[in-house]
Design an enzyme around this catalytic site. Structure first.
Site, short mmCIF file in Angstrom:
data_model
loop_
_atom_site.label_atom_id
_atom_site.label_comp_id
_atom_site.label_asym_id
_atom_site.label_seq_id
_atom_site.Cartn_x
_atom_site.Cartn_y
_atom_site.Cartn_z
N GLU A 197 1.92 1.53 -3.42
CA GLU A 197 0.76 1.97 -4.20
C GLU A 197 0.57 3.49 -4.10
O GLU A 197 0.19 4.14 -5.09
CB GLU A 197 -0.49 1.25 -3.71
CG GLU A 197 -1.73 1.54 -4.50
CD GLU A 197 -2.93 0.77 -3.97
OE1 GLU A 197 -3.62 0.16 -4.79
OE2 GLU A 197 -3.16 0.78 -2.74
N SER A 247 15.96 14.00 -0.97
CA SER A 247 16.91 12.99 -0.52
C SER A 247 16.23 11.94 0.35
O SER A 247 15.39 12.25 1.18
CB SER A 247 18.03 13.65 0.29
OG SER A 247 18.92 12.67 0.81
N ARG A 249 0.83 -1.21 0.00
CA ARG A 249 0.00 0.00 0.00
C ARG A 249 0.87 1.25 0.00
O ARG A 249 0.51 2.26 -0.64
CB ARG A 249 -0.97 0.02 1.18
CG ARG A 249 -2.05 -1.05 1.09
CD ARG A 249 -2.90 -0.85 -0.16
NE ARG A 249 -3.87 -1.92 -0.27
CZ ARG A 249 -4.07 -2.64 -1.36
NH1 ARG A 249 -3.40 -2.42 -2.45
NH2 ARG A 249 -4.97 -3.59 -1.38
#
Length: 163
Positions: free
Chosen positions: A106, A129, A103
């Protein structure tokens, strides 16, 4: 409210973790400590503390001393393994299959270009960074009683240079 349970090493990824990870997780479980408990002793954030357990960040001699003391793990065993350079990223296969990690992946799939566009508008051409970086995780409960995960990421902005 869900009962609090301790995070432990996942047998599915244990073979991809440094050998000291098992020692640390065993000590953590035996002492009944959360990452927040251990982080307070180390003077680090919860995420940085967990990253030490997974071999994803560099440990200092002080970290090794405190982990040994807090978890009851032999210092020599930890120092011999933890004071080298970490092998970041070895524990996660791509794409990830663990649902929570997937997730997070995602989120980047769905919003990555939106983040990029907004960051570029605010900072110019460059990257955030992941090395000079801080992150934190908080739990927020709204007025309906629903729990929300709040993940804060703070990375130094690195502009691309012309060559």
């Amino acid at each position: 409210m869900a009962e609090q349970r301790l995070a432990s090493v996942d047998a599915a990824i244990e073979s991809r973790l440094p050998t000291f990870s098992s020692l640390l997780f065993e000590g953590k479980t035996n002492k009944g400590l959360t990452f927040a408990d251990i982080a307070k002793e180390l003077g680090r954030s919860e995420v940085a503390c967990a990253a030490l357990f997974y071999g994803q960040t560099t440990a200092s001699s002080e970290d090794v001393d405190k982990l040994s003391e807090v978890l009851g793990v032999p210092r020599e065993a930890l120092a011999a393994q933890m004071l080298g350079f970490p092998n970041r990223g070895a524990s996660v296969q791509m794409p990830p299959t663990e649902p929570l990690i997937y997730r997070l992946y995602e989120v980047v799939q769905n919003y990555g270009y939106a983040y990029k566009a907004v960051l570029n508008e605010k900072f110019g051409d460059g990257i955030m960074s992941g090395v000079c970086f801080k992150t934190d995780v908080e739990k927020e409960v709204d007025e309906t009683g629903a729990a929300w995960a709040v993940i804060t990421m703070k990375g130094k902005w690195l502009p691309f240079t012309r060559f």
